[in-house]
Design a protein around this motif. Structure first.
Motif, PDB file in Angstrom:
ATOM      1  N   SER A 278       0.985  -1.159  -0.203  1.00  0.00           N
ATOM      2  CA  SER A 278      -0.273   0.188  -0.162  1.00  0.00           C
ATOM      3  C   SER A 278       0.974   1.384   0.191  1.00  0.00           C
ATOM      4  O   SER A 278       0.504   2.239  -0.974  1.00  0.00           O
ATOM      5  CB  SER A 278      -1.023   0.120   1.471  1.00  0.00           C
ATOM      6  N   LEU A 279       2.644   1.076   0.994  1.00  0.00           N
ATOM      7  CA  LEU A 279       2.390   2.603   0.322  1.00  0.00           C
ATOM      8  C   LEU A 279       3.645   2.663  -0.347  1.00  0.00           C
ATOM      9  O   LEU A 279       3.959   3.182  -1.396  1.00  0.00           O
ATOM     10  CB  LEU A 279       3.974   1.945   1.647  1.00  0.00           C
ATOM     11  N   LEU A 280       3.997   1.035  -1.574  1.00  0.00           N
ATOM     12  CA  LEU A 280       3.917   1.638  -3.214  1.00  0.00           C
ATOM     13  C   LEU A 280       3.421   2.655  -3.560  1.00  0.00           C
ATOM     14  O   LEU A 280       3.656   2.810  -4.380  1.00  0.00           O
ATOM     15  CB  LEU A 280       4.620   0.238  -3.107  1.00  0.00           C
ATOM     16  N   TRP A 281       2.524   1.537  -3.464  1.00  0.00           N
ATOM     17  CA  TRP A 281       0.846   2.757  -3.976  1.00  0.00           C
ATOM     18  C   TRP A 281       1.044   4.163  -3.992  1.00  0.00           C
ATOM     19  O   TRP A 281       1.056   4.954  -4.721  1.00  0.00           O
ATOM     20  CB  TRP A 281      -0.107   1.932  -4.211  1.00  0.00           C
ATOM     21  N   ARG A 282       0.752   4.492  -2.795  1.00  0.00           N
ATOM     22  CA  ARG A 282       0.810   6.057  -2.292  1.00  0.00           C
ATOM     23  C   ARG A 282       2.038   6.770  -2.376  1.00  0.00           C
ATOM     24  O   ARG A 282       2.098   8.010  -3.117  1.00  0.00           O
ATOM     25  CB  ARG A 282       0.665   5.545  -1.002  1.00  0.00           C
ATOM     26  N   THR A 283       3.597   6.275  -3.046  1.00  0.00           N
ATOM     27  CA  THR A 283       4.287   6.979  -2.763  1.00  0.00           C
ATOM     28  C   THR A 283       4.692   6.601  -4.878  1.00  0.00           C
ATOM     29  O   THR A 283       4.783   7.991  -5.460  1.00  0.00           O
ATOM     30  CB  THR A 283       5.650   5.857  -2.577  1.00  0.00           C
ATOM     31  N   PHE A 284       3.902   5.806  -5.978  1.00  0.00           N
ATOM     32  CA  PHE A 284       4.376   6.163  -6.591  1.00  0.00           C
ATOM     33  C   PHE A 284       3.197   7.219  -7.162  1.00  0.00           C
ATOM     34  O   PHE A 284       3.377   7.689  -8.413  1.00  0.00           O
ATOM     35  CB  PHE A 284       3.448   4.505  -6.795  1.00  0.00           C
ATOM     36  N   PHE A 285       1.192   7.495  -6.240  1.00  0.00           N
ATOM     37  CA  PHE A 285       0.991   8.260  -7.032  1.00  0.00           C
ATOM     38  C   PHE A 285       1.182  10.116  -6.689  1.00  0.00           C
ATOM     39  O   PHE A 285       1.484  10.609  -7.172  1.00  0.00           O
ATOM     40  CB  PHE A 285      -0.231   8.449  -6.071  1.00  0.00           C
ATOM     41  N   THR A 286       2.750  10.028  -5.671  1.00  0.00           N
ATOM     42  CA  THR A 286       2.912  11.323  -5.384  1.00  0.00           C
ATOM     43  C   THR A 286       3.724  10.798  -6.042  1.00  0.00           C
ATOM     44  O   THR A 286       3.812  12.413  -6.551  1.00  0.00           O
ATOM     45  CB  THR A 286       3.707  11.135  -3.610  1.00  0.00           C
ATOM     46  N   THR A 287       5.108  10.896  -6.185  1.00  0.00           N
ATOM     47  CA  THR A 287       5.580  10.836  -7.290  1.00  0.00           C
ATOM     48  C   THR A 287       5.621  11.240  -9.191  1.00  0.00           C
ATOM     49  O   THR A 287       5.722  12.085 -10.126  1.00  0.00           O
ATOM     50  CB  THR A 287       6.543  10.014  -7.883  1.00  0.00           C
ATOM     51  N   ALA A 288       3.925  10.496  -8.875  1.00  0.00           N
ATOM     52  CA  ALA A 288       3.187  10.252 -10.212  1.00  0.00           C
ATOM     53  C   ALA A 288       2.710  12.222 -10.251  1.00  0.00           C
ATOM     54  O   ALA A 288       2.822  12.933 -11.451  1.00  0.00           O
ATOM     55  CB  ALA A 288       2.161   9.939 -10.619  1.00  0.00           C
TER      56      ALA A 288
END
Lengths: 764, 764
Positions: A278-288
């Motif tokens: 879930s953190l991976l996804w959230r980090t990905f969102f932030t960098t997107a």
């Protein structure tokens, strides 16, 4: 809402979900026992204790656990909790969005300012050179650099010392998140430092900035300025704070290199021990979000509205136009490059370690004589002067090279960026050393990476540049300017790769620009010791997918070679600073240190006696049949409770609701971040004999290990769950806790590893 | 080497490292107690218990823990252990290398075979079409497809049913790693299935192949063929086996898509719960090897030595030549695309779920009447016929389009691959539906992704193709051929994206090929629910870095939308198969089930009574003062011990050395993989009354939780450490274990998630 007296009246509506479990394990009904909190602890784990304890005040553990539970076991939860969890989820994603936006904007303005300031300086100098006013050019350049460096250092030194301060206080101040000054200082310092042309990168400060933005947003600004928001109480625990900071750090890398995926992987590879999907996804969102912000703003700037900034797109060092083909001899050459790159990288780490130690000693001595900053200033001045001399004097002695025929590019270069700087040369000639030295770091890297330019840089030029950059990179890290290590390492690696490529040009068919890329990869592997993230960052920097297999090989080889010498540069700095990696204690005296209801004096004694951040809470007869582990309480929460001065003369259970009446939602939140409260504030003989109930602030679900657990496995547990405290329970009946594994310091080492800019300074 | 009798003589040289800890916690010296194994358990954790127990037989836990310990706490370890750890490290990397090489080679030959077989088929058909022999062309095409499909199905059905079998037995057989047949069958089946032109991808079989190669290498081949190697005993535990399989899966993805970094991230994102930095690096190494192998072989083939294979480089769908620029309206369009893509993706998952259930019912009914394969065969035949009719008949009704003027490409296409298939059209015209249908999947994707071809495919053509592919993709997954989901989803997504782009062409300036890419991304996000890995895989497939921000956005939007409907496709299949996600037990009868030294009959009773895979070992008086938790023993190890029939009449401690005399290094190793031994083999009244010592096979460092631990937090522990058993210890004195948290089934769900090819078949 729910109301409970100080006495023993149980109000059953308060924890309806837990009543069913009110049977003791041995079968005897304990529901008529008049201890409401003990009753709760007897639940059969149908609901997390976190929830019960933290229902009215702030959660003392992350609601993230609740989501997992809900997802996994599909149990029904009370509607109040449901609303809280929805609030939590919404807020989590909003914060990720805001972190992305904020970091993206800061990254953009950082870029904009650097390009404009450095561009102006370089244009001025080269214009003066063009009309042969050499001395004026020199003084203009020197003057600009001095002013810029002075601003950079001054911002750090005077406005916000924390921005250039040493590791622990810096990160502590920062985790508390109140240092809005510090971010500004760091960003401004970084802008001027990079503009001055020092051998330093903006990614270190950007990572710190991202993390600071995350931290500040998580705190809802500072309480000092009344910028809090009650929803944010959900994020006042270790786990959520760490998650936010991970997002921020990823956003920082994404903004610095315009490499969104690389940012995710950087945070991942440095913080892998507490990684979750879930953190991976959230980090990905932030960098997107960062990528979209940057892309939009750069698009806007390409029409020329941003001064000197705006050339080039999202990819910083695009070399995709180079045609690539390689064969077996190339592979061998690349392997050798990896090996030597690994050696140089290891050497870099070794030397950096030595140099930082020297800086540290200088500073310490300076502190003794009350003139720390003076000593540091003179070191900085020396550095600035040295840098200046190298940059302007050295090219003077380089030979002029006639422009090669049949180029698409203009020669000599017009404007500030290009491979063929004219410097003092006659028309139709260029000075290759000046093309590297009298440029921004980004442009120098671009020049080194450029393809089909095998003979543009003479080998002597490259050797001089390599030596200068390698040494300057080492020294820069110690001066009082916020700096990153990536860019210096890439610069040194790229020049090394070009030297290597030129020397072995007869064996290999690879382009010299590609050798520069591979050299940079080998140095990054040798110093940073990261693989996947560096690989993706390089890919995103250069847009050269075909080189991927070679880059991967070089990274693996150089990391392996360098690993046999010493540790990665971040690990080394952490070790050098004496930041505790992880220490194990199982001190027997802690056994009876804290009990369910304790005398205030005992707590004070305990707090003064040790520096531990967590204490086990033990319930003893007559509350229970035998001593039992009730949970874990944080030092900081204890201090808040003591400060509240709500004591009782008798040993009674207080109840959560009373605590929530006496304390605001943010009292414990703030404390959770380790800030502030010390135990010296008050002492009174009378109070020392009074009692205080620890149950409301006790985390009743601490992780535990049995005393015979191998330390190695306990360490794995510690690392992979990202824990801070681990209770050691006995194998045989006896005292319920035999010890506690904890970290001495408040910060896990991973977060430190994320910030490559710790100074050996002792500002605090 | 070390020698210990059955009796009570302690030989102190055997565990020198542990003697210092031979003091009881309460201070009394227990070294004169005559139980050597109890003595050991009293150590102060200076050395891992794993090591002591496993010193002579195979390690019952991974040596990986030892490395961490050594690294963390810098203690001295015995030289024998040191050698073992070096052997372990060397072997670990050698295995990673071999996995990479093996998977790379298999991936290459898979590609080679598919390209040649399918290419021959398509060339033959188009040649016949060219000379207007339509019926012959139809029959040639139909014949080829039927033969290929028959081979694919036959290989799966007869040579190795496991290759197309249902989930649990397949993965079980596979984790045991002896199914060399199964790999071959899977690869051959996949080659012919893809060649037949079914809507299926090779990545599913490739992932399985990679995992199988890893498993077989970890086992040193099969013992059946005497291909074992004693060093490999280190890898006979859950943790190392799982690590190897993770490497293999990553290598499979890397080989299927020629996307090394994507492979690492795929394994990471699907297996994130037990991720460690060291594993990241090892996986990266494996995929780097795959990339180099593929690169080298493809380079070799480009000179035309591999028949029809060899065009195109390492990048499968290179679209980097397209110029990209986008503005705000494009962003909005892309967001809508993401939303609808997410809806379609969620619908795909929903329908796939339904269809697999229907297949499953058909099969079950078939089983009852002993004609399961007949029913399945007719379903398969129906599918094959349907596919054929769609592919050959439909293009017949498509209108011919005149070739556009001013093309670089030839029109109509000469050879087998290109955007302009002539089919039945007059010269100078092309049939756009045939260009999509009568091609390999890879070529169809390439056609859809191709840039500057906005009007090449009519919207009716795209609609027909989209509908066909979407439905065929759903049905293909159920037939008896090994298949992956990535390629069907990309195909459907790409055609959907093109339709979307054509419809909204007036609003957005983006190229239709880019819309196809974004559509593919939205479908992948909607079905797979992965973000970073899909993003990097798409990047590596298309070499189009500039699209990265848009791809990220689309992925995020579509995943979010689809997540609100149902779970990801792999999770759904796992759930549908009834594979246990994770179940919690705390059964009180287990409390006294197994004791330090137990009667054989009791063990047999316990094994028959429950299906649990782990049992807590409890020492009771007179061995200790009070009952205490000694450790955890695996069901499979128990069975081996029982089979060895080394029992004693008295309750005595046996000692490790005796066990190692009685059992070979591989007896426990094999058992650890859950294979074989069942408890029915022997029974004897006399033996039932004898005793057996469990100490040598007991893992004395099990992870534990206190009974009051919230289930949610225990679940986090379970997931993030990738555990299989978790002892629940009491909070108060009493029985030392109150329960055990375990998985019912032998496989963690994550590994299942890695293999997208589970069939609802019930072969076993």
């Amino acid at each position: 809402m729910d109301h409970r007296g100080v006495g023993n009246d149980i109000e059953s509506h308060e924890c309806p979900g837990t009543e069913g479990g009110a049977m003791e394990r041995n079968g005897s009904d304990v529901s008529d026992m008049r201890e409401p909190l003990l009753l709760r602890k007897r639940t059969k784990n149908t609901t997390s204790q976190i929830a019960i304890v933290g229902a009215n005040i702030c959660p003392i553990e992350s609601l993230d656990y609740e989501i997992v539970e809900n997802d996994l076991f599909k149990q029904d939860w009370r509607s109040r909790r449901k609303v809280q969890i929805y609030q939590y989820i919404v807020l989590k994603w909003t914060l990720a969005l805001l972190i992305g936006l904020g970091t993206g904007l800061v990254g953009f303005f950082n870029n904009l300012a650097v390009e404009n300031i450095a561009g102006f300086k370089l244009l001025l100098t080269s214009d003066l050179m063009l009309v042969k006013r050499y001395y004026m050019a020199f003084f203009a350049f020197a003057g600009c650099n001095l002013v810029l460096a002075a601003i950079a250092a001054a911002v750090c030194a005077y406005i916000a010392p924390a921005a250039a301060g040493s590791g622990i206080p810096e990160v502590k101040a920062y985790l508390n998140g109140v240092d809005a000054h510090s971010i500004l200082a760091r960003i401004i310092g970084s802008i001027f430092g990079v503009s001055a042309g020092f051998v330093l990168g903006k990614e270190g400060p950007m990572v710190h900035t991202g993390a600071c933005i995350a931290s500040i947003l998580g705190q809802g600004g500072s309480r000092k300025y009344h910028l809090t928001w009650t929803w944010l109480r959900y994020f006042k625990n270790d786990r959520d704070r760490r998650d936010l900071i991970t997002c921020g750090a990823a956003a920082g890398v994404a903004a610095a290199f315009r490499a969104p995926v690389g940012g995710v992987l950087f945070a991942l590879e440095e913080a892998a021990s507490w990684w979750r999907s879930s953190l991976l996804w959230r980090t990905f969102f932030t960098t997107a979000v960062v990528a979209v912000v940057l892309r939009t703003l750069i698009e806007y700037c390409q029409s020329g509205k941003c001064g000197l900034f705006g050339k080039g797109g999202l990819i910083m060092f695009d070399i995709s136009s180079t045609v690539i083909s390689y064969s077996t001899p190339d592979l061998l050459v690349v392997l050798i490059l990896g090996v030597t790159g690994g050696i140089f990288g290891g050497l870099f780490n070794f030397l950096l370690n030595k140099i930082l130690r020297v800086y540290s000693i200088i500073n310490e001595e300076g502190m003794i004589f009350q003139e720390g900053s003076a000593v540091q200033d003179s070191a900085d001045d020396g550095y600035i002067a040295g840098d200046l001399v190298l940059r302007v004097r050295l090219p003077w002695f380089a030979r002029c090279t006639p422009c090669p025929a049949g180029l698409k590019e203009q020669c000599p270069t017009i404007g500030r960026s290009g491979n063929f700087k004219n410097f003092q040369c006659p028309p139709g000639h260029y000075n290759d050393l000046a093309s590297l030295f009298l440029n921004t770091n980004d442009d120098a890297i671009r020049n080194l990476f450029s393809g089909n330019t095998d003979n543009e840089f003479r080998i002597s030029t490259l050797l001089i540049f390599f030596t200068a950059v390698y040494l300057l990179g080492l020294f820069t890290y110690g001066i009082a300017v916020p700096s990153g290590l990536f860019i210096p390492v890439i610069l040194a690696g790229a020049s090394y790769g070009r030297i290597f490529g030129t020397l072995l040009g007869s064996v290999s068919d690879l382009d010299a620009g590609l050798f520069a890329l591979l050299g940079a990869a080998s140095f990054l592997g040798g110093t940073m010791r990261m693989t996947v993230s560096v690989c993706v960052i390089l890919l995103e920097l250069t847009n050269d997918l075909l080189m991927l297999p070679l880059v991967m090989l070089v990274l693996l080889v150089s990391k392996t070679v360098a690993d046999s010498f010493n540790k990665g540069v971040y690990d080394q700095i952490v070790t050098m600073k004496g930041l505790p990696y992880m220490e194990a204690h199982a001190e027997p005296y802690m056994r009876h240190l804290v009990a369910g209801d304790v005398k205030v004096g005992n707590i004070m004694h305990g707090l003064r006696l040790t520096g531990h951040h967590g204490f086990p809470v033990v319930d003893e007869p007559p509350y229970t049949d035998a001593p039992e582990l009730c949970g874990l309480v944080l030092r900081s929460h204890l201090l808040v409770l003591l400060k509240g001065k709500k004591f009782t003369k008798e040993r009674v259970a207080t109840g959560v609701s009373q605590v929530s009446r006496n304390f605001g939602a943010f009292d414990f939140a703030k404390a959770g971040s380790g800030k502030g409260s010390s135990s010296r504030t008050w002492r009174s003989r009378r109070r020392m004999e009074m009692y205080v109930d620890l149950h409301p602030i006790t985390n009743t679900s601490p992780y535990t290990v049995v005393e015979t657990m191998s330390l190695a496995k306990a360490a794995v547990l510690f690392r992979e769950l990202g824990l801070r405290h681990l209770c050691v329970v006995p194998k045989t009946p006896g005292p319920p806790v035999v010890g506690i594994l904890t970290r001495h310091d408040f910060m896990p080492e991973h977060i430190l590893g994320l910030f490559p800019h710790f100074k050996p300074r002792k500002w605090s």
